[in-house]
Scaffold this motif. Structure first.
Motif, PDB file in Angstrom:
ATOM      1  N   THR A  95      -2.365  -6.467  -6.966  1.00 55.47           N
ATOM      2  CA  THR A  95      -3.101  -7.221  -5.957  1.00 55.47           C
ATOM      3  C   THR A  95      -3.230  -6.492  -4.633  1.00 55.47           C
ATOM      4  OG1 THR A  95      -1.023  -8.333  -5.403  1.00 55.47           O
ATOM      5  CG2 THR A  95      -2.528  -9.498  -6.893  1.00 55.47           C
ATOM      6  N   CYS A  96      -2.245  -5.673  -4.275  1.00 57.49           N
ATOM      7  CA  CYS A  96      -2.244  -5.095  -2.929  1.00 57.49           C
ATOM      8  C   CYS A  96      -1.386  -3.841  -2.912  1.00 57.49           C
ATOM      9  CB  CYS A  96      -1.699  -6.116  -1.930  1.00 57.49           C
ATOM     10  SG  CYS A  96      -1.788  -5.613  -0.195  1.00 57.49           S
ATOM     11  N   VAL A  97      -1.689  -2.946  -1.984  1.00 59.05           N
ATOM     12  CA  VAL A  97      -0.903  -1.743  -1.776  1.00 59.05           C
ATOM     13  C   VAL A  97      -0.630  -1.602  -0.285  1.00 59.05           C
ATOM     14  CG1 VAL A  97      -3.010  -0.348  -1.719  1.00 59.05           C
ATOM     15  CG2 VAL A  97      -0.820   0.774  -2.127  1.00 59.05           C
ATOM     16  N   ALA A  98       0.573  -1.159   0.061  1.00 54.27           N
ATOM     17  CA  ALA A  98       0.949  -0.900   1.453  1.00 54.27           C
ATOM     18  C   ALA A  98       1.851   0.323   1.481  1.00 54.27           C
ATOM     19  CB  ALA A  98       1.657  -2.105   2.064  1.00 54.27           C
ATOM     20  N   SER A 143       0.672 -11.549  -3.551  1.00 53.93           N
ATOM     21  CA  SER A 143      -0.632 -10.928  -3.311  1.00 53.93           C
ATOM     22  C   SER A 143      -0.502  -9.908  -2.189  1.00 53.93           C
ATOM     23  CB  SER A 143      -1.688 -11.986  -3.030  1.00 53.93           C
ATOM     24  OG  SER A 143      -1.265 -12.894  -2.028  1.00 53.93           O
ATOM     25  N   GLY A 144      -0.839 -10.274  -0.943  1.00 53.63           N
ATOM     26  CA  GLY A 144      -0.819  -9.316   0.147  1.00 53.63           C
ATOM     27  C   GLY A 144       0.586  -8.868   0.525  1.00 53.63           C
ATOM     28  N   ILE A 145       0.710  -7.612   0.942  1.00 56.21           N
ATOM     29  CA  ILE A 145       1.961  -7.088   1.477  1.00 56.21           C
ATOM     30  C   ILE A 145       1.655  -6.244   2.713  1.00 56.21           C
ATOM     31  CG2 ILE A 145       3.343  -7.138  -0.623  1.00 56.21           C
ATOM     32  CD1 ILE A 145       2.612  -4.276  -1.145  1.00 56.21           C
ATOM     33  N   ALA A 146       2.573  -6.258   3.674  1.00 54.36           N
ATOM     34  CA  ALA A 146       2.375  -5.488   4.908  1.00 54.36           C
ATOM     35  C   ALA A 146       3.734  -5.142   5.506  1.00 54.36           C
ATOM     36  CB  ALA A 146       1.547  -6.291   5.912  1.00 54.36           C
ATOM     37  N   PHE A 147       3.790  -4.001   6.181  1.00 55.82           N
ATOM     38  CA  PHE A 147       5.006  -3.551   6.862  1.00 55.82           C
ATOM     39  C   PHE A 147       4.895  -3.819   8.353  1.00 55.82           C
ATOM     40  CE2 PHE A 147       5.277  -1.032   3.018  1.00 55.82           C
ATOM     41  CZ  PHE A 147       6.642  -0.987   2.762  1.00 55.82           C
ATOM     42  N   ASP A 148       6.032  -4.214   8.964  1.00 55.22           N
ATOM     43  CA  ASP A 148       6.061  -4.294  10.414  1.00 55.22           C
ATOM     44  C   ASP A 148       6.607  -2.991  10.983  1.00 55.22           C
ATOM     45  OD1 ASP A 148       8.862  -4.346  10.201  1.00 55.22           O
ATOM     46  OD2 ASP A 148       9.041  -6.482  10.699  1.00 55.22           O
ATOM     47  N   ALA A 149       6.782  -2.932  12.288  1.00 51.48           N
ATOM     48  CA  ALA A 149       7.200  -1.692  12.941  1.00 51.48           C
ATOM     49  C   ALA A 149       8.608  -1.265  12.549  1.00 51.48           C
ATOM     50  CB  ALA A 149       7.103  -1.855  14.462  1.00 51.48           C
ATOM     51  N   ASP A 150       9.414  -2.203  12.060  1.00 52.64           N
ATOM     52  CA  ASP A 150      10.784  -1.897  11.639  1.00 52.64           C
ATOM     53  C   ASP A 150      10.882  -1.639  10.147  1.00 52.64           C
ATOM     54  OD1 ASP A 150      11.830  -2.235  14.257  1.00 52.64           O
ATOM     55  OD2 ASP A 150      11.795  -4.415  13.970  1.00 52.64           O
ATOM     56  N   ASP A 151       9.749  -1.523   9.479  1.00 53.87           N
ATOM     57  CA  ASP A 151       9.680  -1.281   8.037  1.00 53.87           C
ATOM     58  C   ASP A 151      10.180  -2.460   7.209  1.00 53.87           C
ATOM     59  OD1 ASP A 151       8.240   0.926   7.377  1.00 53.87           O
ATOM     60  OD2 ASP A 151       9.943   2.155   6.754  1.00 53.87           O
TER      61      ASP A 151
END
Length: 345
Positions: A95-98, A143-151
């Motif tokens: 579904t998603c890549v990050a 589904s969606g995945i995302a990283f913040d500034a702290d990984d």
């Protein structure tokens, strides 16, 4: 007297080029639904394929100017068509890549509720412990995945109607959201992005809107409503936010890209401008009779339009990438100008 930030009243996107053509193997895509921007002008494209040709499921890696690099995580190993491969390192319904700060590639798979991890070169590194359910740290159709500034990793837990926060190695930290249509509630959310202030944007799919949360998951604002008019959405699948706070939405069933300003006000709509990609031209040049078939085709002007855009990503250069699964391509735009009204007092 307090001065608030100026308001962006107009956003202009200039069409740049198209990437892609329909292929099960090699240069091309098979139903691309999402992408991530890597280093050295690389893009990692999630090819979802179909139940009938699952061997086309993979991550295709190419450059922003359409130079093919490689592919990995193919859906089928030694089996034939119509057979899925559930082994580690393979994909079923991605579904998603990050991409993490160290370049590792994380991929969500909604069939097997799995987060798989690869190196930037496509080497399989491992997976999070598989966990299916609705408890803390459990997943149902991620589904969606995302990283913040702290990984830390934010995962849209679609069928549990929430977003969960994990460490990079998959340890559960927190969550927000629940089923509903009120502020802060979600109904089968899908895409996600995190801006440079740490705010979290979620494509609230069944509620036809985008919701914005702070880093702790507190509701801040929403934009969009059900419909096909200006600023309205019909099953938005993804959201991206640029460095100026401009919000880009893949408006899936309306076949368009809808743009909002940082306050959530409607700013613009793009319906598609695609031309023939490098890969497509190579294939047509190798089969000259296909050029003739194109000249005889009726309704070819519609080829430029978006068809079911499912993923949108914006990079640090304000370049916007829009995935179209049915047309096996990515349309690329560059933000040219933003006109400001204000300052507001």
């Amino acid at each position: 007297m307090v001065t608030t930030p100026a308001r962006i009243s107009h956003v202009q996107l200039q069409y740049s080029h198209t990437i892609g053509r329909g292929e099960q193997f090699g240069p091309g895509f098979t139903y691309p639904i999402h992408l991530a921007r890597g280093e050295d002008d690389l893009i990692y494209v999630v090819c979802r394929s179909s139940e009938y040709r699952p061997e086309g499921t993979r991550i295709t890696v190419c450059t922003t100017d359409e130079e093919y690099v490689n592919a990995f995580a193919r859906g089928v190993a030694q089996q034939g068509p119509h057979e899925y491969n559930f082994e580690d390192g393979s994909l079923v319904w991605p579904t998603c890549v990050a991409i993490a700060s160290n370049g590792d590639v994380f991929i969500a798979d909604e069939w097997i509720n799995r987060i798989s991890i690869f190196s930037r070169d496509g080497e399989y590194l491992g997976k999070w412990e598989e966990r299916t359910g609705s408890g803390d740290g459990e997943l149902s159709h991620p589904s969606g995945i995302a990283f913040d500034a702290d990984d830390n990793v934010y995962v849209v837990d679609s069928h549990n109607h929430r977003v969960q926060k994990f460490t990079r190695d998959g340890q559960y930290l927190s969550q927000f959201g629940s089923l509903g249509d009120g502020d802060g509630e979600l109904n089968m959310p899908w895409g996600i992005d995190i801006d440079n202030q740490g705010n979290i944007f979620v494509a609230d799919w069944r509620n036809d809107r985008i919701q914005k949360f702070d880093s702790a998951g507190r509701f801040l604002m929403k934009c969009g409503s059900s419909g096909d008019g200006e600023g309205q959405l019909n099953r938005p699948t993804d959201v991206a936010v640029d460095n100026d706070g401009i919000i880009y939405v893949a408006d899936w069933l309306n076949n368009r890209l809808v743009i909002f300003d940082p306050d959530g006000n409607y700013a613009a709509t793009k319906t598609g401008d695609a031309g023939i990609s490098k890969w497509a031209k190579d294939k047509l040049d190798a089969n000259p009779e296909m050029w003739g078939e194109r000249e005889r085709a009726q309704g070819l002007e519609r080829e430029k339009d978006f068809w079911a855009p499912s993923g949108v990503v914006v990079d640090d250069t304000n370049t916007v990438y829009v995935c179209e699964g049915p047309r096996n391509r990515i349309q690329v735009y560059r933000k040219q100008t933003a006109t400001f009204m204000g300052p507001r007092l």
